[in-house]
Enzyme design. Structure first.
Site, PDB file in Angstrom:
ATOM      1  N   LYS A  13       4.046   7.186  -2.347  1.00  0.00           N
ATOM      2  CA  LYS A  13       2.657   7.311  -2.820  1.00  0.00           C
ATOM      3  C   LYS A  13       2.641   8.243  -4.025  1.00  0.00           C
ATOM      4  O   LYS A  13       3.308   9.280  -4.022  1.00  0.00           O
ATOM      5  CB  LYS A  13       1.798   7.853  -1.682  1.00  0.00           C
ATOM      6  CG  LYS A  13       0.286   7.798  -1.924  1.00  0.00           C
ATOM      7  CD  LYS A  13      -0.467   8.263  -0.670  1.00  0.00           C
ATOM      8  CE  LYS A  13      -1.975   8.189  -0.820  1.00  0.00           C
ATOM      9  NZ  LYS A  13      -2.697   8.626   0.397  1.00  0.00           N
ATOM     10  N   SER A  24      -6.321   5.397   1.779  1.00  0.00           N
ATOM     11  CA  SER A  24      -6.012   5.496   0.359  1.00  0.00           C
ATOM     12  C   SER A  24      -4.572   5.099   0.029  1.00  0.00           C
ATOM     13  O   SER A  24      -4.265   4.798  -1.117  1.00  0.00           O
ATOM     14  CB  SER A  24      -6.255   6.928  -0.147  1.00  0.00           C
ATOM     15  OG  SER A  24      -5.380   7.837   0.512  1.00  0.00           O
ATOM     16  N   SER A  53      -5.760   7.507   6.143  1.00  0.00           N
ATOM     17  CA  SER A  53      -5.233   6.813   4.965  1.00  0.00           C
ATOM     18  C   SER A  53      -3.867   6.181   5.110  1.00  0.00           C
ATOM     19  O   SER A  53      -3.416   5.461   4.222  1.00  0.00           O
ATOM     20  CB  SER A  53      -5.174   7.775   3.774  1.00  0.00           C
ATOM     21  OG  SER A  53      -6.384   7.726   3.085  1.00  0.00           O
TER      22      SER A  53
END
Ligand code: GLN
Length: 428
Positions: free
Chosen positions: A30, A105, A129
């Site tokens: 990420k 996310s 997330s």
């Protein structure tokens, strides 16, 4: 759009001289996790050219164990979102149906595992997330106990709730990666001294364990495919000598979860993001004085969702609101955690469908169709308890997931039960 718009930048982070548990595993990371010499943008315009001079501890861990990092993955800007639609590089698409969201996310990290581009990826989880994207893309998404995995080098959203987590297609790979990246880190004061266990042996005893179905979640689910798959699994668990019972969380506290989350995360974000002003690093806008520079930089560099959330956070922290909103939310957080601990004194695991629905369409009003069953997993960020989402079934050709959580630092048993569940469910 290549690769479902999930990649911010391609990279190759590997040390040929290293070999270990992660040999032959390709990773995506990420893009809010720092990679030395490789852009780390947080999917925000303000950091679009930011190149860290150090690695997050988890990056060194992966490389030292023989892993190879090939991509930085898109996220909702600075981790603020649930659908993967607010990255500076545009919305991430769900690889199983590109008209649908991948969940956020950690959208890019999930999409790249689901599509088979990488074997595994790292994400972060402040609310849910890791776990919502896992649910929407049909993979395993795991958030450990607070303090189990170092967060050194991770761009924060809300430090008291932020966790680093793992995506993979199966529990075994997830557990192997956990063995590598868990553990004390002198650079992270919140990391735990507790010994790292042999999670990947998946052989913790499940004798006499009790699983508690969270009725509060079930009440908000009407999708028959989800309910049927869930009930079938519960029957199979009983056949496998797992005791299953129903539990009820305090309804007022359960319903307070989204509001308390909103106040606490955004208050922390407003403070955590105060260095995103173009002065120490990041894109800087011109101005005649410091205030003008910071105002212009933040106005142009941060997207709508981030600015809106900062406003909520700033409001909660205003002198006249501090007691009534911010402190009160902290007290309610404490009550929520006490309620969870009371339940986990009676049962070993909590279990429920991970959401009320499959991945929404990119163009639908997904906020409007969201229910309490789509926001409850944040409770583990309040408590720091470990939580996992596993593939459970399909509805309309799209996956839906199962949530399981447990007491702090009970990762080995949680992963052992998760592995049993994955064997029972099989390919979805
Ligand atoms: N859906 C949550 C939010 O929008 C999750 C964010 C997260 O865990 N980073 O804030």
């Amino acid at each position: 759009m290549d690769n479902y718009n999930a990649i911010v930048s391609e990279c190759l982070i590997k040390d040929e001289s290293k070999s270990g548990k992660l040999d032959n595993l390709k990773f995506a990371i990420k893009d809010n996790i720092s990679t030395k010499g490789v852009k780390t943008t947080g999917s925000s315009k303000i950091l679009e050219n930011y190149v860290p001079v150090f690695n997050a501890t988890v990056i060194d861990d992966i490389v030292n164990a023989g892993g190879e990092i090939i991509a930085k993955a898109a996220l909702d800007e600075l981790g603020m979102g649930g659908y993967g639609t607010t990255a500076a590089t545009g919305p991430v698409l769900n690889p199983l149906d590109t008209t649908r969201v991948a969940g956020g996310s950690s959208a890019g990290s999930a999409a790249l595992v689901a599509s088979g581009y990488v074997h595994a990826s790292l994400g972060t989880d402040t609310g849910d997330s890791m776990r919502i994207p896992a649910s929407y893309t049909g993979i395993v998404g795991f958030k450990p106990t607070y303090g189990r995995i170092s967060r050194f080098g991770v761009i924060p959203y809300a430090a008291s709730l932020d966790h680093v987590g793992i995506f993979a297609k199966d529990v075994k790979t997830t557990a192997t990666i956990l063995e590598v990246i868990a553990g004390y880190d002198e650079n992270d004061q919140t990391s735990s001294y507790k010994a790292v266990e042999d999670y990947a042996s998946l052989d913790a005893s499940l004798a006499g364990v009790k699983v508690g179905i969270i009725d509060n979640v079930i009440e908000h689910i009407s999708n028959e495919d989800i309910l049927t798959a869930f009930n079938n699994l519960m029957s199979k668990l009983v056949e496998n000598d797992v005791q299953v019972e129903n539990i009820q969380l305090n309804q007022d506290l359960f319903k307070a979860l989204p509001t308390v989350y909103k106040v606490l995360t955004n208050a922390e974000a407003f403070s955590n993001h105060s260095n995103l002003n173009g002065v120490p690093f990041g894109n800087r806008q011109p101005g005649d004085n410091l205030n003008e520079i910071m105002l212009e930089t933040r106005t142009k560099g941060l997207g709508y969702q981030v600015r809106a959330r900062h406003l909520v956070g700033a409001y909660a922290l205003m002198e006249e609101n501090y007691e009534g909103i911010y402190q009160k939310s902290k007290k309610v957080r404490r009550l929520i955690v006490e309620d969870l601990n009371d339940q986990l004194a009676k049962v070993d695991f909590l279990i429920a469908p991970s959401a009320s629905r499959i991945a929404p369409k990119q163009d639908e009003d997904f906020y409007a169709s969201s229910t309490y069953a789509d926001n409850y997993m944040v409770m583990d960020n309040f408590s720091g308890h470990p939580g996992i989402v596993l593939p459970l079934g399909k509805s309309d050709g799209m996956p839906f997931g199962l949530y399981v959580s447990s007491k702090a630092f009970n990762e080995k048993q949680l992963l052992t039960l998760s592995n049993l569940i994955q064997e029972i469910v099989g390919e979805i």
